[in-house]
Scaffold this active site. Structure first.
Site, short mmCIF file in Angstrom:
data_model
loop_
_atom_site.label_atom_id
_atom_site.label_comp_id
_atom_site.label_asym_id
_atom_site.label_seq_id
_atom_site.Cartn_x
_atom_site.Cartn_y
_atom_site.Cartn_z
N GLY A 9 0.72 -1.29 0.05
CA GLY A 9 0.36 -0.55 0.25
C GLY A 9 1.14 1.30 0.05
O GLY A 9 1.76 1.20 0.97
N LEU A 13 0.26 6.43 4.67
CA LEU A 13 1.43 6.43 5.41
C LEU A 13 2.44 4.97 5.40
O LEU A 13 3.00 5.05 5.39
CB LEU A 13 0.58 5.01 6.80
CG LEU A 13 0.57 6.08 8.02
CD1 LEU A 13 0.20 5.01 9.15
CD2 LEU A 13 0.89 6.97 8.14
N LYS A 184 -6.38 4.82 22.38
CA LYS A 184 -6.86 5.18 20.15
C LYS A 184 -8.47 4.64 20.34
O LYS A 184 -9.24 6.44 19.40
CB LYS A 184 -5.80 4.70 19.69
CG LYS A 184 -5.61 6.24 18.72
CD LYS A 184 -4.43 5.86 17.84
CE LYS A 184 -4.17 6.79 16.67
NZ LYS A 184 -4.02 6.16 14.96
P1 NAP Z 1 -5.22 5.22 2.13
O1 NAP Z 1 -3.86 7.06 2.26
O2 NAP Z 1 -5.79 5.67 1.54
O3 NAP Z 1 -3.12 3.90 1.84
C1 NAP Z 1 -4.08 3.01 1.33
C2 NAP Z 1 -3.14 2.56 -0.01
O4 NAP Z 1 -3.10 1.32 0.58
C3 NAP Z 1 -3.53 2.62 -1.07
O5 NAP Z 1 -2.87 3.34 -1.91
C4 NAP Z 1 -4.06 1.84 -1.00
O6 NAP Z 1 -4.26 1.63 -2.91
C5 NAP Z 1 -3.68 0.88 -1.11
N1 NAP Z 1 -4.27 -0.43 -0.96
C6 NAP Z 1 -5.31 -1.09 -0.69
N2 NAP Z 1 -5.12 -2.50 -0.99
C7 NAP Z 1 -4.41 -2.90 -1.69
C8 NAP Z 1 -4.22 -4.54 -1.46
N3 NAP Z 1 -4.40 -4.81 -2.18
N4 NAP Z 1 -2.87 -4.03 -3.09
C9 NAP Z 1 -2.00 -3.51 -2.62
N5 NAP Z 1 -2.44 -1.80 -1.89
C10 NAP Z 1 -3.76 -1.91 -1.63
O7 NAP Z 1 -4.21 4.92 4.25
P2 NAP Z 1 -3.90 5.29 5.39
O8 NAP Z 1 -4.41 6.98 5.34
O9 NAP Z 1 -1.58 5.69 4.79
O10 NAP Z 1 -4.29 4.65 6.36
C11 NAP Z 1 -3.32 3.09 6.25
C12 NAP Z 1 -3.63 3.21 7.60
O11 NAP Z 1 -3.29 4.03 8.78
C13 NAP Z 1 -5.44 2.91 8.14
O12 NAP Z 1 -6.01 2.27 8.40
C14 NAP Z 1 -5.18 4.47 9.04
O13 NAP Z 1 -5.93 5.18 9.96
C15 NAP Z 1 -4.16 4.57 9.30
N6 NAP Z 1 -2.77 5.67 10.11
C16 NAP Z 1 -3.64 6.81 9.37
C17 NAP Z 1 -2.98 8.09 9.37
C18 NAP Z 1 -2.59 8.92 8.51
O14 NAP Z 1 -1.84 10.46 8.71
N7 NAP Z 1 -3.08 8.89 7.47
C19 NAP Z 1 -2.50 7.63 10.65
C20 NAP Z 1 -2.41 7.35 11.63
C21 NAP Z 1 -2.81 5.69 11.31
P3 NAP Z 1 -4.57 2.63 -4.16
O15 NAP Z 1 -3.53 4.04 -3.99
O16 NAP Z 1 -4.93 2.05 -5.14
O17 NAP Z 1 -6.33 2.97 -3.66
#
Ligand code: NAP
Length: 305
Positions: A9, A13, A184
């Site tokens: 992914g 993050l 959290k």
């Molecule tokens: P995000 O930006 O939506 O990124 C998720 C990524 O996973 C996307 O790039 C998506 O691909 C990819 N993905 C989904 N299914 C996949 C698969 N089968 N194979 C390969 N890639 C796949 O999410 P995020 O904000 O980083 O969050 C990730 C987790 O961290 C969540 O649970 C969130 O709550 C937690 N978190 C995030 C933050 C933050 O600041 N962002 C902070 C703390 C915790 P596509 O690009 O192709 O859609």
């Protein structure tokens, strides 16, 4: 064991971790969703990390799940609702004793992933770092924070924590990772759904003090009941503090709903309500909040799971 970091992914993050590890000279491989995403990534030439208005491109090699190289270490950086399926696709590539680091928010997805890969070690993480995707393959490091990592089944810290230190990824190994994740989750349940239903910034909840306090009392009861008394300690006071300290912010759930994106509700408030019901614990305000939120989501055509 190979020291390569496979990162599943390349979202907010995942990209943040990938760029910092690559910058520190660690071997990193991104695993993207499919051939089409891989083609788009290759056309962009890599991941761009934007930090303090400075952009830096990192040409990190990428692949899809169909690659056949074995995986020894996997950072799972997709959303909670995608984690189980995404890891299942990679299960045949995971060597015996492979280590997975699960970055998902909330609870429930970690156990679902662990059930898919009984031959691997699953390390749970709780992150307060903040990142967002400015565009595809471009991540903005928005909020400095911290990462707690732990394995409830094995207190031995993995050797690769040194890689995190080298990469400047702030972290601590903790035997109490479940307490961190529950705390959290409770903070999220007390704040995020109400910001959606009252259509307000976090600070707007000051006007709903009684509603917040009632939810905190029920959440504390739940945490006590499921063996997490430390996560319940001073919950109400911390919720009030967070509301004031982040008064100008829109919660992540608010932003997801506003932008028509799927939320992680199933692993947050949904998980809390399921655990309460498993313990035959009646938490009427929490359950009503969950029902109202589900109605709100379905009225907007958003998934409820
Ligand atoms: P995000 O930006 O939506 O990124 C998720 C990524 O996973 C996307 O790039 C998506 O691909 C990819 N993905 C989904 N299914 C996949 C698969 N089968 N194979 C390969 N890639 C796949 O999410 P995020 O904000 O980083 O969050 C990730 C987790 O961290 C969540 O649970 C969130 O709550 C937690 N978190 C995030 C933050 C933050 O600041 N962002 C902070 C703390 C915790 P596509 O690009 O192709 O859609």
């Amino acid at each position: 064991m190979s020291s390569t970091w496979h990162i599943l992914g390349a979202g907010s993050l995942g990209s943040l971790w990938a760029c910092r590890l690559a910058r520190a000279g660690k071997a990193v491989r991104l695993i993207l969703r499919d051939a089409e995403r891989l083609k788009a990534y290759e056309a962009a030439g890599g991941l761009t990390l934007i930090e303090k208005d400075q952009a830096q491109l990192h040409a990190i090699p990428a692949q899809t799940a169909h690659d056949t190289t074995p995986i020894h270490r996997l950072l799972v950086a997709c959303k909670a609702y995608d984690a189980e399926h995404a890891v299942a696709q990679l299960a045949p590539r995971l060597v015996h004793g492979a280590e997975l680091i699960l970055l998902q928010n909330g609870l429930g997805s970690q156990d679902a992933v662990a059930n898919q890969v009984p031959h691997a070690r699953c390390i749970f993480a709780s992150s307060t770092e903040g990142a967002f995707r400015q565009a595809d393959w471009q991540v903005n490091f928005a909020g400095h924070g911290f990462n707690w990592l732990g394995d409830q089944a094995n207190p031995l810290a993995p050797e690769w924590l040194d890689d995190l230190s080298d990469a400047g990824i702030p972290h601590e190994w903790t035997p109490d990772i479940l307490t961190r994740l529950w705390r959290k989750l409770a903070l999220n349940c007390a704040i995020n759904p109400l910001t959606v239903l009252h259509d307000c910034r976090n600070g707007g909840l000051v006007a709903h003090h009684c509603e917040v306090a009632t939810l905190c009392a029920e959440l504390s009861e739940l945490l006590q009941c499921c063996g997490q008394p430390e996560a319940a300690d001073g919950l109400s006071e911390e919720v009030e503090r967070v509301i004031k300290a982040t008064a100008a912010n829109y919660s992540s759930m608010y932003q997801d709903v506003r932008q028509g994106r799927r939320t992680e509700i199933h692993y947050l408030l949904g998980h809390a309500c399921r655990v309460a019901s498993r313990h035959s614990l009646e938490l009427p305000h929490l359950e009503r909040l969950y029902r109202r939120l589900l109605e709100h989501l379905s009225a907007r055509g958003l998934p409820c799971d």
